[in-house]
Design an enzyme around this catalytic site. Sequence first.
Site, PDB file in Angstrom:
ATOM      1  N   GLU A 163       1.364 -11.651   5.719  1.00  0.00           N
ATOM      2  CA  GLU A 163       0.413 -10.899   6.528  1.00  0.00           C
ATOM      3  C   GLU A 163       0.929 -11.043   7.946  1.00  0.00           C
ATOM      4  O   GLU A 163       0.779 -12.095   8.570  1.00  0.00           O
ATOM      5  CB  GLU A 163      -1.003 -11.472   6.393  1.00  0.00           C
ATOM      6  CG  GLU A 163      -1.572 -11.431   4.974  1.00  0.00           C
ATOM      7  CD  GLU A 163      -2.006 -10.036   4.547  1.00  0.00           C
ATOM      8  OE1 GLU A 163      -1.916  -9.094   5.361  1.00  0.00           O
ATOM      9  OE2 GLU A 163      -2.457  -9.905   3.390  1.00  0.00           O
ATOM     10  N   HIS A 178       2.678  -7.003   4.527  1.00  0.00           N
ATOM     11  CA  HIS A 178       1.314  -6.510   4.783  1.00  0.00           C
ATOM     12  C   HIS A 178       0.885  -6.808   6.215  1.00  0.00           C
ATOM     13  O   HIS A 178       1.519  -7.591   6.920  1.00  0.00           O
ATOM     14  CB  HIS A 178       0.318  -7.204   3.831  1.00  0.00           C
ATOM     15  CG  HIS A 178       0.457  -6.769   2.408  1.00  0.00           C
ATOM     16  ND1 HIS A 178      -0.339  -5.806   1.845  1.00  0.00           N
ATOM     17  CD2 HIS A 178       1.336  -7.146   1.450  1.00  0.00           C
ATOM     18  CE1 HIS A 178       0.028  -5.614   0.589  1.00  0.00           C
ATOM     19  NE2 HIS A 178       1.043  -6.415   0.316  1.00  0.00           N
ATOM     20  N   HIS A 217       0.820  -1.216   0.000  1.00  0.00           N
ATOM     21  CA  HIS A 217       0.000   0.000   0.000  1.00  0.00           C
ATOM     22  C   HIS A 217       0.861   1.277   0.000  1.00  0.00           C
ATOM     23  O   HIS A 217       2.068   1.215  -0.206  1.00  0.00           O
ATOM     24  CB  HIS A 217      -1.008  -0.020   1.161  1.00  0.00           C
ATOM     25  CG  HIS A 217      -1.717  -1.336   1.270  1.00  0.00           C
ATOM     26  ND1 HIS A 217      -2.753  -1.687   0.448  1.00  0.00           N
ATOM     27  CD2 HIS A 217      -1.489  -2.418   2.085  1.00  0.00           C
ATOM     28  CE1 HIS A 217      -3.154  -2.914   0.758  1.00  0.00           C
ATOM     29  NE2 HIS A 217      -2.412  -3.372   1.725  1.00  0.00           N
ATOM     30  N   GLU A 245      -2.034   0.541   7.886  1.00  0.00           N
ATOM     31  CA  GLU A 245      -1.239  -0.566   7.358  1.00  0.00           C
ATOM     32  C   GLU A 245      -0.058  -0.071   6.534  1.00  0.00           C
ATOM     33  O   GLU A 245       1.035  -0.634   6.598  1.00  0.00           O
ATOM     34  CB  GLU A 245      -2.119  -1.494   6.512  1.00  0.00           C
ATOM     35  CG  GLU A 245      -1.341  -2.698   5.975  1.00  0.00           C
ATOM     36  CD  GLU A 245      -2.146  -3.543   5.012  1.00  0.00           C
ATOM     37  OE1 GLU A 245      -3.352  -3.277   4.823  1.00  0.00           O
ATOM     38  OE2 GLU A 245      -1.553  -4.470   4.421  1.00  0.00           O
TER      39      GLU A 245
HETATM   40 ZN   LIG Z   1      -2.224  -5.140   2.694  1.00  0.00          ZN
END
Ligand SMILES: [Zn+2]
Length: 284
Positions: free
Chosen positions: A249, A171, A79, A116
């Site tokens: 993640e 992430h 992101h 994030e």
């Molecule tokens: Zn993400």
Amino acid sequence: MRFHRARLTTGGPAAACVTLCLAFLAACGGDDEGGGGTASATPPTASQPGSPGAATSPSASPRGGRPLAGKVVVIDPGHNGGNATHTAEINRQVNVGNGHKECDTTGTATNAGYDESAFTLDVSKRLRDILVAQGATVKMTRQDNKGWGPCVNQRAAIGNQARADAAISIHGDGAAASGHGFHIIEPAPVAGHNTAIVGPSAKLARALRDAYRQGTGIPYANYIADQGIDRRGDLGGLNLSTVPKVFIECGNMRNAGDAAKMTSAAFRQRMAEALAKGFDAYLR
Ligand SMILES: [Zn+2]
């Protein structure tokens, strides 16, 4: 993150995730693809969407004490902090090898508002510094959190162009609050694109999973994946990679326990150190 995740316009399991993800956790997998960063060079300069950060490599020195000398690692912080204010840019469709998908997505945040995109950049920088100290040449897909993108196809291209020995997209997930733990996402084969790196990427996934589990104490995700590893064919960053690459993640930002860890700078350092050990295990 989950509810902002991008989706393949051609359909597939990810297509339903935007609205139905909570009902289809097992099918939906973890994160959307990170939006990219305004990438600016390591020395803070004006960022330009889509431009990768400059490669950082250690000064020439004997290999002793630099076990990763000669290795190239690309780190992709998911992101970007400016994605939310550049919706036209990040919603542009790009080819992800087996369909089309948004250029990038906004990502998730903790309930307290820790974004994030900030989390992924911080962990990435910490990981970069450790790997560089060990002798690796490291390139990041973005250097700050002020811009948008790069698009997911460009994030893959940066790793490919660097001829990386290994690449990772970092992430934090945005699953239901009851879910906790981490998982790695390895690429499913996409004909004509990433088939050559599926095997090495699976090996990288195991090395990073084991190191992250041991180094952070965070358990495997209890809401998705199998023993901490998921496999997906809807992520452009993996579909288009020609170098071994996985996503992680690091935890579920919507879960209170995981969020407390992810919000802690000291714990993010621990995450980075664990990931560095995983790269060391894979690359040596
Ligand atoms: Zn993400």
